[in-house]
Design a protein around this motif. Sequence first.
Motif, PDB file in Angstrom:
ATOM      1  N   THR A  93      44.202 -58.480  18.395  1.00  0.00           N
ATOM      2  CA  THR A  93      44.665 -57.098  18.283  1.00  0.00           C
ATOM      3  C   THR A  93      44.652 -56.373  19.623  1.00  0.00           C
ATOM      4  OG1 THR A  93      42.450 -56.587  17.530  1.00  0.00           O
ATOM      5  CG2 THR A  93      44.172 -56.677  15.872  1.00  0.00           C
ATOM      6  N   ALA A  94      43.776 -56.751  20.552  1.00  0.00           N
ATOM      7  CA  ALA A  94      43.759 -56.066  21.848  1.00  0.00           C
ATOM      8  C   ALA A  94      45.088 -56.281  22.562  1.00  0.00           C
ATOM      9  CB  ALA A  94      42.609 -56.583  22.701  1.00  0.00           C
ATOM     10  N   LEU A  95      45.507 -57.550  22.608  1.00  0.00           N
ATOM     11  CA  LEU A  95      46.760 -57.879  23.280  1.00  0.00           C
ATOM     12  C   LEU A  95      47.944 -57.245  22.558  1.00  0.00           C
ATOM     13  CD1 LEU A  95      47.420 -59.541  25.732  1.00  0.00           C
ATOM     14  CD2 LEU A  95      47.832 -61.509  24.260  1.00  0.00           C
ATOM     15  N   SER A  96      47.931 -57.318  21.240  1.00  0.00           N
ATOM     16  CA  SER A  96      49.091 -56.787  20.518  1.00  0.00           C
ATOM     17  C   SER A  96      49.141 -55.269  20.641  1.00  0.00           C
ATOM     18  CB  SER A  96      49.104 -57.244  19.061  1.00  0.00           C
ATOM     19  OG  SER A  96      48.140 -56.568  18.323  1.00  0.00           O
ATOM     20  N   THR A  97      47.986 -54.610  20.770  1.00  0.00           N
ATOM     21  CA  THR A  97      47.998 -53.160  20.975  1.00  0.00           C
ATOM     22  C   THR A  97      48.705 -52.819  22.282  1.00  0.00           C
ATOM     23  OG1 THR A  97      45.955 -52.907  19.756  1.00  0.00           O
ATOM     24  CG2 THR A  97      46.548 -51.099  21.242  1.00  0.00           C
ATOM     25  N   PHE A  98      48.409 -53.576  23.332  1.00  0.00           N
ATOM     26  CA  PHE A  98      49.070 -53.355  24.612  1.00  0.00           C
ATOM     27  C   PHE A  98      50.588 -53.487  24.472  1.00  0.00           C
ATOM     28  CE2 PHE A  98      50.973 -55.161  28.466  1.00  0.00           C
ATOM     29  CZ  PHE A  98      50.673 -54.162  29.380  1.00  0.00           C
TER      30      PHE A  98
END
Lengths: 597, 336
Positions: A354-359
């Motif tokens: 989710t961290a990467l997809s949030t970016f």
Amino acid sequence: MSGGHHHDHGGGHHGHEPALHGHHHEPGFIGKYLFSVDHKVIGVQYTVTALVFLLVGFSMMLIMRWQLARPGEAVPLVGSLLSQLGITHAQTKALTNEGYNMLGAMHGTIMVFLGVVPLAVGGFGNYVMPLQIGAKDMAFPKLNMMSYWVYLSGGIVMMASFWANGGAAQSGWTSYPPLANTALSGQTWWLVGMVLLITSSLLGSVNFIVTIMHLRAKGLSMWRLPFFVWAQFVTAFLLLLAFPPLEAAGVMQLMDRVAGTSFFMPEGLIVSDKPTAWTGGGSPLLWQHLFWFLAHPEVYVLILPAMGIVGEIIANNTRKPLWGYTTLVYSIIFLGFMSFIVWAHHMYMTGMGTALSTFFQATTMIISVPSVIILTCFIISLYGARIRYNTPMLFALAFLPMFAIGGLTGLPLGLAASDIHLHDTYYVIGHFHYVVAPGTIIALFAGIYYWFPKVTGRRMSEFLGKLHFWPTLIGMNMVFGPMFFVGIVGVQRRLWTQTDYQLGQMTQYWVVFSSVGAAVLGLGQLPFIWNFFSSIFAGRKAEQNAWEATTLEWAAAPSPPPHGNFLADPVVVCGPYEYSVPGSPKDYCPQCQTSEA
Amino acid sequence: MSLLAQTQPMYWLPPDYSTHGWQIDQLINWMHVFMAVLFVGWGAFFTQCLVKYRYRRNPTALYEPIKAKASKVVEAAVVVIEVVLLVAFAIPVLAEYKNDPPKPEDNPFEVHVVAQQFAWNIHYPGPDGKFGKRNPKLVSDANSNPLGLDRDGDPDAKDDIVGNNEMHLPVGRPIIVKLTSKDVIHSFSVPMLRVKQDTVPGMEIPVWFTVKEGTSSDAIRETMIRTVAVPAAGANPRDFVLWCTNNIAVEDIKGSDGTVIVGKGREPSAEHLEALQKAGIGEIRVAPRHPVEIHCTQLCGITHYKMRGFVILMPPDEFETWYAEQAAGGDEFIEE
């Protein structure tokens, strides 16, 4: 980019190659029309070749649409012929599922890499850009010629792959490993073709950048450039920076296939019911990152030149300056930058955290803002205008709502949560086709009608132009509009037939409707093809400034322009879109001082 | 098929039987409202300009740029709405979907899915609750060991249950599905449960969800009954075959003499047409055999289009019975 007024290079003052070459001896037939270094001839070569490929790619789609509407039934007209290549079944003459996958992969590849980009950049960019900046030719004419011939070789390799063992590539235009790595030999041909096409684009892009930087006419500062030139400038940077990773990836996949490397192959892969000894240590997702690092900027390589064309035609036919020129330029530069950091929104379903997809969700939302601004500027440009409804303008106007649909439908795909349901469904197909077909290709048609008189000295028929416009607009919407609904229901893409699935059965009526639309679209191209060829010889003669335009290609160069483009070096005195200047005798003030021929 | 012959068309999102899906649906619906408002707004201004500022009607064009405050307002509104959609909806929904695995005290049921060209292998741990190790060297479709389980040497594998394309699940209980692939990238997608995840060889990726309590495949089937017209003799049977594919008769279809032409639960096909026509039956009622389907949404090779599985939703007690029966059958390979 600010303060760009200080460098004003005169086009003919540096004694660059075409000036030396072109004016001293006329080349023979082969040098003039075949292996020409003249940007105009190369532009026409690109345009004609790309139009042929667009027709080829479209015809493949007609066959696929037949199959989708009439699963397993004999393909009309060409069914027998295609059975020779294994595309249709030897007995039933229906499209085989291998054939469907081949046509699918090749349709995507052809339309993007052999059709739209070469037409938008190689065709329009090559022909129009040097004229608009008052240059006698491109900075590196031989590189320019090489770019075309490498492109053509790439195209020939791609088409030849249909005769490869097992037929053409079948792994989609995205060629994800391990599927692509273990595919039949058509995939190797595809990779070789891609490496050639990428090389061609790289050669073109350096040429564009140097030409725009160094060969502008006297007085033509960056902030006086026509919007089309700005669009080509940003596009060239995208090509230059985004293509090398895919070229590397293409070579790596080629090595995986022919040299026994394992860049993209994980350990423990089972092929033909047996574990493989030759795989391990690689990552299938690495390919996706490299591929989309190109392929997302590639979307803007398609759309930016289209926006450039639309900007020119709207300014000319509203008879007023483009609203928000500076904003438009900053917007496309920002689009260019942002397009490099959104690529992984194509990969939300790969198991990304989710961290990467949030970016990537955040960058994707941000990139939608300049698109909204560009569209708003174009639409506000219509306010207070004096709109001439000629054929180029009809196509340019149609671009606006069509691109709006394409852009807006990208939003639910750009958010990972809504993408869970929509990813890899027909919704995606609808979305990117609205950007590319009713968006970009409509704009490219606008450009053909607009610059045809410059290239040939003759006008295309307005009546046939309108007969082309309406079925094209209606047909495209019939084909792609229903895809949103099929996709929202949840039907996945790349199916030989969707009628085995419950959700597919419930939306099959839309599929049939789409196919009818494809037929309308196909028939609608006949007036264009006739108009295009007949007007070359029999079209009404066009004066030098056929559209009463301000930019240099109309104001300073004869129709068609001679070798070396201008009879006298143009000197630019004002911005690109000085239409309806109060107190001026005519409703347009050309960018240059030299009188009309 | 003719355009109007569509039986039971579907226009928008399919029904959703998961507990989390409403959030995805809500996001999709709100986004489309936002898109529609923006498009209609643009479109209204656009159309007005096209009519009002046509060449003949407007003798001179405006040179000075208009002060368009409205455009700044629109652009600011777009930014605000996108931020709200992103921060208030998209990110939390995804975080819940991705970052909150079911806790052990919620008694989750775990099942593994191993995708291959062109089938879904469903791996249940059996009564011991432990998954046997999957050894690529032992994989053999030919010997009915598609997962490479060592039934003799591995105690955990002894009671494992392996299914093919049919994934039986209890409703109302958290489900964890661990996904991988033997060969190429596939994508495990169940639209009616709002679940989608690529299966990547060399990686094991989990998804989790809960099916709404009180539902079941049998109940869903009842909501999807459709009427299919029987074509007249000599007419093209295309539509009939299409609408009957993977559907079953919801009742015995009998001729006038009482003989059963298509039994309840059987799939009507072109073979039955003649008898149906002779009996003068104008239409029949069918419903999906397994209404909740697994799609492979990633192009995976030649017969990608056939890579379909089914999720069979069962009430918990019914599921327990089924599970015990399968376990009792030992290493029996469940064929579709």
